[in-house]
Design a protein around this motif. Structure first.
Motif: not given
Ligand code: ADP
Length: 541
Positions: A439, A442-443, A469, A488-489, A498-500, A503
């Motif tokens: 993540n 990715k972000y 990060d 997801r954010g 991403g699938s949410g 986490l």
């Molecule tokens: P995914 O990454 O597949 O969407 P996750 O459950 O891993 O699903 O993450 C849920 C959400 O949390 C993400 O969609 C994102 O909005 C937010 N998120 C997770 N990690 C980060 C990060 N390092 N920086 C910013 N937002 C994050």
């Protein structure tokens, strides 16, 4: 009006209402019809009994005394019939049901037929002053078939009890509770009414307490009303509120005739009308509440069923998906290694992309599988002693190429002192950290990602791993949401892959280790830090 008569009148009115409610709740069922008839005859019994005691009617006491026998004549047969058809209307299915009915109702018809003669009641008379107590003012001389009537009543009631008992032994669940309820009601009624209405007056010439035999029917009627409405608490709530409203309305109504001052009467008419309106509203709201509750319960059941079906589907689908994905991964590896001959650089590049996408898919399928396992309660953990520092170092190594491709710096900050070994499910915790680092890469568009591990709080030792990060950050109001499933954010629309679920699964895994996972972020565009903390000693559940 003396207190006992008041109780009897109120009870009979209440019971009349119960009869009506039960009838209208399902007027096609024989058991409802018979029960309503029992209520009707009971009310008739109580009313005629009440009228007998009114001095105005003393000219007709013989007629009235005879009329008080209509109830006791009809009720035992009706009740016996009721015992045969309740709770399942079985008698209709029997081929000889007409003969059955004929025999059952032959007795009451016979007694009703001879009631006008002097065979049951010979004479009725006003009692002497010293015998008058508790409102019982009339005595009667028994006719020659009076005891036959009592005998018939006892036999029929005892037979009903036996039938109820037999059905009770055979039944299960709700029906068993219904029958138990009726059985207790009948037994109490029989004991009380025989004692006060038969033994005391006939053998000891004590008429004073005989009226209690009528009141004792309350046990039976309430118990039956309880079970006939399927032992269902909500319906009882309706019955009770309807009965109460009905009784109070009637009392208010009768009161109108007692008052002689016209202006008080006007006020009382107003009160009566207001009460009727509010009573109606009350009953309507109770009914609505019940309907809503029933609908909610049904919807809830359906939702649960759908949810289970979805989880089951997820589990099957993920299993089916995993096999071909693993095969693809294997073939890509073999092509890259040149097992099928030399591969041009251009193709190698593309193969790498295919491999990346495939890896992502594998991770997603694994997460979906984890979700279904979690929801079905089938997630199993295999705990072992692990050097977490080594594990994190490997993960950071694995992601080096991916970070470099994005121009990001990825570093693992070693702890100052050596971390103790920790008992965890290595594969699952690895999956948690993989997800956090993935993540973070990715972000994040530019900057660095730092993975850190340290020992916290020497009293209650915990290992805290953090992944920070300089990426897109998380809005304050989304901080609690992102650990929920499929959430997801708002800023991740640019990342459709991403699938949410990552986490959500990570949180469940960490919690199964008695640990905690949380995130801190200064806000959108200001980076974020994810923390995982696991107790060193009690990490395994
Ligand atoms: P995914 O990454 O597949 O969407 P996750 O459950 O891993 O699903 O993450 C849920 C959400 O949390 C993400 O969609 C994102 O909005 C937010 N998120 C997770 N990690 C980060 C990060 N390092 N920086 C910013 N937002 C994050």
């Amino acid at each position: 009006m003396d207190p006992i008569s008041a109780v009897i009148i109120t009870t009979s009115i209440g019971i009349f209402f119960i009869g009506i409610i039960v009838f209208f709740s399902d007027h096609k069922r024989s058991s409802n019809i018979i029960f309503s008839l029992i209520c009707l005859f009971f009310s008739f019994w109580a009313i005629t009994d009440f009228l007998t005691d009114i001095p105005k009617f003393s000219k007709h006491i013989l007629l009235l005394s005879k009329l008080t026998f209509v109830g006791p004549i009809v009720i035992p047969a009706l009740f016996f019939y009721f015992s045969l058809i309740f709770p399942v209307d079985t008698i209709e299915k029997k081929p000889n049901s007409l003969i059955y009915k004929f025999f059952i109702f032959l007795f009451p018809v016979f007694f009703l037929f001879i009631l006008p003669s002097s065979l049951i009641v010979k004479k009725a008379f006003l009692l002497q002053k010293q015998e008058i107590a508790l409102g019982w003012k009339v005595g009667f001389e028994t006719g020659s078939l009076y005891f036959l009537l009592i005998f018939y009543a006892i036999i029929f009631i005892i037979s009903s009890l036996i039938v109820f008992w037999k059905n009770f032994l055979k039944s299960r669940g709700k029906i068993r509770s219904q029958l138990k309820c009726i059985f207790i009601g009948v037994t109490l009624t029989v004991i009380f009414s025989l004692f006060f209405g038969f033994f005391l007056p006939v053998f000891f010439k004590i008429y004073a307490l005989a009226k209690l035999s009528i009141i004792s029917f309350i046990f039976l009627l309430f118990a039956t009303a309880l079970s006939i409405t399927r032992y269902y608490l909500f319906n009882i709530k309706v019955i009770l509120s309807e009965t109460l409203v009905g009784i109070i309305a009637l009392l208010l109504f009768f009161q109108l005739f007692i008052i002689d001052k016209s202006w008080v009467r006007v006020i009382n008419v107003g009160i009566f009308l207001l009460f009727c309106i509010f009573g109606y509203l009350l009953i309507r709201s109770v009914l609505r509440e019940i309907k809503l509750k029933e609908e909610l319960e049904a919807a809830n059941k359906e939702l649960k069923r759908l949810d289970e079906a979805k989880t089951e589907f997820l589990s099957i689908a993920s299993h089916q998906l995993r096999t071909p994905l693993t095969a693809i991964k294997g073939y890509i590896g073999m092509i890259e290694e040149g097992i099928y001959g030399g591969v041009p650089e251009k193709v190698k590049e593309i193969l790498e992309k295919v491999n990346d996408s495939n890896e992502r898919l594998i991770r997603l399928v694994n997460s979906l599988l984890d979700i279904s396992r979690l929801e079905l309660g089938r997630m199993e953990f295999e705990f072992e002693k692990v050097d977490i520092e080594e594990m994190l170092e490997n993960i950071v190594d694995e992601f080096h190429i991916a970070a470099r491709k994005k121009g990001l710096k990825l570093v693992f900050e070693h702890p100052k002192e050596k971390l103790p070994e920790i008992t965890i499910d290595a594969l699952k915790m690895r999956q948690v950290f993989l997800n956090l680092v993935d993540n973070a890469i990715k972000y994040t568009y530019e900057g660095e990602i730092i993975v850190k591990a340290e020992l916290k709080d020497h009293g209650n030792e915990r290992i805290r791993v953090s992944v920070s990060d300089t990426g897109m950050g998380i809005a304050r109001n989304e901080i609690d949401q992102i650990f929920k499933i499929y959430r997801r954010g708002t800023g991740v629309r640019l990342f459709p892959e991403g699938s949410g679920v990552g986490l959500y699964v990570a949180k469940k895994i960490v919690e199964a280790h008695n640990g905690k996972i949380w995130v801190k972020s200064q806000g959108k565009g200001r980076g974020s830090t994810f923390y995982v903390e696991i107790p060193v000693r009690k990490s395994a559940r």
